[in-house]
Design a protein around this motif. Structure first.
Motif: not given
Ligand SMILES: [Zn+2]
Ligand SMILES: [Zn+2]
Length: 191
Positions: A69, A71-72, A146, A150
């Motif tokens: 992902c 972002r995370c 994801c 998120c």
């Molecule tokens: Zn994520």
């Protein structure tokens, strides 16, 4: 995947093609800007029919990748689905627009336009793998996420905001549109 031009008729015919690791290696540079592992090789369904001398091909693809992902940074499985539709005209005596197209015609019996909805073919047998590969590249996620909600990682302390909160101050700059809205309001009030 080979398509025999003579066998394409006015009534659409269905063709099924399952790619494998070799196909992927040979044909796609898909998603090169991030790392992923293919979890399910693409399956293609293609419908072909003749429209006069033109060949109309439409199809869909279904695959899955394991990817991080953006972002995370959690690794997750993402479906890769797409569809395409292209009409190929016989090229006859015309010259393809660029050297790349000339080479494609020689190697595969077809070349594709920029928009992936038109192209040319030549000869009795065409290899539609370049089309399938393009459709796959288009279907790959640009920035894998994801899930839409998120929250990503805190840019300061790195905590996963989906699991925990932190006391860092949110330093996100105000949206430029907020400033615009104020200007607009001022203009409305003074008019
Ligand atoms: Zn994520
Ligand atoms: Zn933090």
């Amino acid at each position: 995947m080979k398509l025999s031009v003579d066998r394409v008729a006015e009534a659409p015919t269905e063709h099924h093609f399952e790619a494998d690791a070799d196909w992927w290696r040979e044909w796609t540079g898909a998603g090169e800007d991030y790392s992923y592992a293919v979890a399910e090789w693409p399956r293609f369904e293609v419908r072909a029919c003749a429209q006069g001398e033109d060949l109309a091909l439409e199809g869909s693809l279904d695959a899955a990748i394991d990817v991080e992902c953006s972002r995370c940074l959690k690794r997750y499985r993402q479906g890769v689905r797409g569809s395409f539709g292209v009409t190929l005209e016989p090229i006859r005596d015309r010259r393809p627009p660029d050297p790349e197209s000339i080479e494609m015609l020689e190697r595969f019996g077809l070349c594709l336009g920029d928009e992936l909805d038109s192209g040319w073919y030549r000869g009795k047998e065409i290899l539609i793998d370049p089309l399938l590969a393009e459709a796959t590249a288009v279907a790959m996620p640009f920035q894998p996420v994801c899930r839409d909600e998120c929250m990503g990682l805190c840019p300061q302390c790195g905590v996963d905001r989906n699991r925990a909160s932190c006391d860092c101050k949110d330093q996100r700059p105000e949206s430029p549109f907020a400033a615009l809205a104020v200007l607009q309001k001022d203009a409305e009030e003074s008019s």
